[in-house]
Write an enzyme that holds these catalytic residues in place. Structure first.
Site, PDB file in Angstrom:
ATOM      1  N   GLU A  58       1.007  -0.914   0.030  1.00  0.00           N
ATOM      2  CA  GLU A  58      -0.134  -0.157   0.003  1.00  0.00           C
ATOM      3  C   GLU A  58       0.693   1.158   0.077  1.00  0.00           C
ATOM      4  O   GLU A  58       2.536   1.243   0.443  1.00  0.00           O
ATOM      5  CB  GLU A  58      -0.861   0.029   1.581  1.00  0.00           C
ATOM      6  CG  GLU A  58      -2.018  -1.532   1.454  1.00  0.00           C
ATOM      7  CD  GLU A  58      -2.439  -1.329   2.443  1.00  0.00           C
ATOM      8  OE1 GLU A  58      -3.452  -1.621   3.098  1.00  0.00           O
ATOM      9  OE2 GLU A  58      -1.350  -1.088   3.833  1.00  0.00           O
ATOM     10  N   ASP A 229      -7.759  -4.671   8.694  1.00  0.00           N
ATOM     11  CA  ASP A 229      -7.342  -3.959   8.277  1.00  0.00           C
ATOM     12  C   ASP A 229      -7.199  -3.787   6.097  1.00  0.00           C
ATOM     13  O   ASP A 229      -6.606  -3.293   5.762  1.00  0.00           O
ATOM     14  CB  ASP A 229      -5.564  -3.302   8.661  1.00  0.00           C
ATOM     15  CG  ASP A 229      -5.075  -4.215   8.659  1.00  0.00           C
ATOM     16  OD1 ASP A 229      -5.041  -5.125   8.498  1.00  0.00           O
ATOM     17  OD2 ASP A 229      -3.374  -3.896   8.849  1.00  0.00           O
TER      18      ASP A 229
HETATM   19  P1  NAD Z   1       2.239 -10.524  13.392  1.00  0.00           P
HETATM   20  O1  NAD Z   1       2.457 -11.225  12.482  1.00  0.00           O
HETATM   21  O2  NAD Z   1       3.598 -10.605  14.430  1.00  0.00           O
HETATM   22  O3  NAD Z   1       1.332 -10.680  14.821  1.00  0.00           O
HETATM   23  C1  NAD Z   1      -0.175 -10.951  15.234  1.00  0.00           C
HETATM   24  C2  NAD Z   1      -0.610 -11.803  15.878  1.00  0.00           C
HETATM   25  O4  NAD Z   1      -1.976 -12.558  16.178  1.00  0.00           O
HETATM   26  C3  NAD Z   1       0.446 -13.049  15.703  1.00  0.00           C
HETATM   27  O5  NAD Z   1       1.185 -13.077  17.352  1.00  0.00           O
HETATM   28  C4  NAD Z   1      -0.372 -14.333  15.909  1.00  0.00           C
HETATM   29  O6  NAD Z   1      -0.222 -15.608  16.682  1.00  0.00           O
HETATM   30  C5  NAD Z   1      -1.399 -13.734  16.355  1.00  0.00           C
HETATM   31  N1  NAD Z   1      -3.241 -14.470  15.878  1.00  0.00           N
HETATM   32  C6  NAD Z   1      -3.104 -14.560  14.983  1.00  0.00           C
HETATM   33  N2  NAD Z   1      -5.077 -14.897  14.247  1.00  0.00           N
HETATM   34  C7  NAD Z   1      -4.886 -14.601  15.673  1.00  0.00           C
HETATM   35  C8  NAD Z   1      -6.134 -14.730  16.578  1.00  0.00           C
HETATM   36  N3  NAD Z   1      -7.234 -16.115  15.947  1.00  0.00           N
HETATM   37  N4  NAD Z   1      -6.600 -15.579  17.902  1.00  0.00           N
HETATM   38  C9  NAD Z   1      -5.551 -14.726  18.705  1.00  0.00           C
HETATM   39  N5  NAD Z   1      -3.685 -14.384  18.278  1.00  0.00           N
HETATM   40  C10 NAD Z   1      -3.928 -14.913  16.271  1.00  0.00           C
HETATM   41  O7  NAD Z   1       1.468  -9.014  13.349  1.00  0.00           O
HETATM   42  P2  NAD Z   1       1.530  -7.373  13.528  1.00  0.00           P
HETATM   43  O8  NAD Z   1       2.178  -7.004  13.425  1.00  0.00           O
HETATM   44  O9  NAD Z   1       1.805  -7.673  15.802  1.00  0.00           O
HETATM   45  O10 NAD Z   1       0.514  -6.683  13.306  1.00  0.00           O
HETATM   46  C11 NAD Z   1      -1.147  -7.672  13.887  1.00  0.00           C
HETATM   47  C12 NAD Z   1      -2.309  -6.976  13.314  1.00  0.00           C
HETATM   48  O11 NAD Z   1      -2.542  -5.646  13.049  1.00  0.00           O
HETATM   49  C13 NAD Z   1      -2.064  -7.286  11.516  1.00  0.00           C
HETATM   50  O12 NAD Z   1      -2.773  -7.720  11.420  1.00  0.00           O
HETATM   51  C14 NAD Z   1      -1.739  -5.859  10.314  1.00  0.00           C
HETATM   52  O13 NAD Z   1      -1.962  -5.666   9.363  1.00  0.00           O
HETATM   53  C15 NAD Z   1      -2.681  -5.170  11.663  1.00  0.00           C
HETATM   54  N6  NAD Z   1      -2.058  -3.801  11.777  1.00  0.00           N
HETATM   55  C16 NAD Z   1      -2.595  -2.741  11.792  1.00  0.00           C
HETATM   56  C17 NAD Z   1      -2.692  -0.982  11.958  1.00  0.00           C
HETATM   57  C18 NAD Z   1      -3.273  -0.055  12.367  1.00  0.00           C
HETATM   58  O14 NAD Z   1      -3.207   0.910  11.816  1.00  0.00           O
HETATM   59  N7  NAD Z   1      -4.647  -0.468  12.591  1.00  0.00           N
HETATM   60  C19 NAD Z   1      -0.830  -0.463  12.189  1.00  0.00           C
HETATM   61  C20 NAD Z   1       0.040  -2.176  11.894  1.00  0.00           C
HETATM   62  C21 NAD Z   1      -0.349  -3.458  12.125  1.00  0.00           C
END
Ligand code: NAD
Length: 350
Positions: A58, A229
């Protein structure tokens, strides 16, 4: 010679470690509030997303009329299984006056700070003032930063955490207990949210998941939903949204990417900036369920980039990049590539 200030990964790491992530996130909340109050001044558009089988890439541009900024960011939920991160990013500032870039920074770490600061800012307006316990569903890369943001903004230092990956929960305990957090490892999402005043959902899975069920959400809770997101990537039971007050960054983007994507364009939302600017109400009663349907918006990255740029100016955290080709005659770009003009001899090509 025009140079561009550059903060690379080592510079960003040192800056965060030496200033303290919690302090930076707290200060960034103030900077974000300032920019949210002048929201109408910004040039705004939904981010440009290229979706592939594995994830999304993106571009997030905006301008306040004086400066322009954009972030490149990816989202690849299966990356950790292959040893890569789910989210990586870098960002650029440029001056509107002549269009020249002025600042470039790594933004993988910076995105974690700005996402935590945005969540914390939203919670200041939406969570109950007496909130003391947060449930965290998903304890990956963003999680510790989120926790620090909620402690900086609301004083929350009790966490109940759940992740489908036990190692990710242990990692969070390892990182946060020495910083003074009281962390309880839960046995399920339902267990994690027991007694919590705030629930952060921060999972990564490119599917319409239900990581938080309606039955587990009690009156008065604030939900900080940051993992949904992308089209087809959500976390909340739809019934939660139907009985909650939903707050969003930029509706045109959130209706495509956020938790509310399941509903039509008429689904009622409040733009967070109107709350921060005093034009709309945030939480109105102790029993209200509030949801910050966060997707991440360009203005937050613009704020974060300017914040770092100003903080590191003249320090060893930044380096100067010779990035803009500038011939002495602005119409004679070609002169820059004639051998006579190039000071260093060009290496022979074999
Ligand atoms: P990451 O992959 O490091 O961590 C995600 C965690 O979620 C992992 O530890 C995984 O095991 C766990 N997980 C997956 N499915 C699950 C479930 N059903 N129940 C419990 N745990 C579960 O990712 P990250 O960098 O920490 O990002 C997390 C999320 O936040 C991503 O989806 C990312 O796109 C989003 N994000 C959003 C913003 C925003 O501004 N809104 C900014 C950054 C990241």
């Amino acid at each position: 010679m025009t140079t561009v200030s550059f903060v690379d990964v080592p510079g960003m790491r040192r800056w965060i470690a030496e200033q303290g992530a919690e302090q930076i996130i707290g200060d960034m909340v103030t900077a974000l509030e300032g920019d949210f109050r002048r929201w109408p001044q910004f040039d705004k558009s939904p981010r440009h997303a290229v979706h592939t089988r594995e994830g999304v890439m993106e571009l997030m541009p905006t301008s306040d009329g004086d400066e322009y900024g954009f972030k490149y960011v990816n989202g690849h939920p299966k990356n950790p299984l292959r040893g890569f991160q789910t989210v990586t990013a870098f960002g650029v500032l440029a001056q509107v006056d002549n269009g020249y870039p002025t600042f470039i920074a790594e933004m993988t770490l910076l995105t974690a700070l700005r996402t935590a600061a945005t969540s914390a800012m939203a919670a200041r307006w939406l969570a109950r003032r007496d909130a003391s316990t947060m449930a965290m569903i998903g304890t990956g890369s963003q999680a510790e930063f989120q926790a620090l943001g909620f402690r900086a903004a609301l004083g929350i230092d009790r966490l109940r955490v759940w992740d489908t990956d036990p190692a990710a929960m242990q990692k969070l305990v390892r990182n946060l207990e020495p910083l003074g957090f009281e962390v309880t490892v839960a046995s399920s999402a339902a267990d994690a949210v027991l007694g919590a005043d705030v629930i952060t959902t921060c999972t990564a899975d490119k599917t319409n998941a239900t990581v938080l069920r309606d039955a587990d959400v009690v009156p008065g809770v604030h939900i900080n939903a940051i993992g949904g997101d992308c089209p087809g990537k959500t976390e909340l039971d739809q019934a939660i949204l139907e009985r909650a007050s939903v707050f969003v960054e930029y509706p045109e983007q959130t209706r495509v990417e956020g938790e509310i994507q399941a509903f039509g364009p008429e689904f009622p939302v409040t733009e967070l900036w109107t709350v921060v600017a005093g034009e709309a109400l945030g939480r109105t009663s102790a029993d209200e369920i509030t949801v910050f349907d966060s997707v991440g918006f360009a203005i937050e990255d613009f704020t974060a980039l300017r914040f770092v740029r100003d903080a590191v100016r003249g320090t060893s955290y930044e380096a100067a990049l010779d990035l803009v080709a500038e011939p002495s005659d602005p119409k004679d770009l070609f002169a820059m590539v004639t051998p006579a003009q190039v000071r260093e001899p060009v290496a022979a090509v074999h």
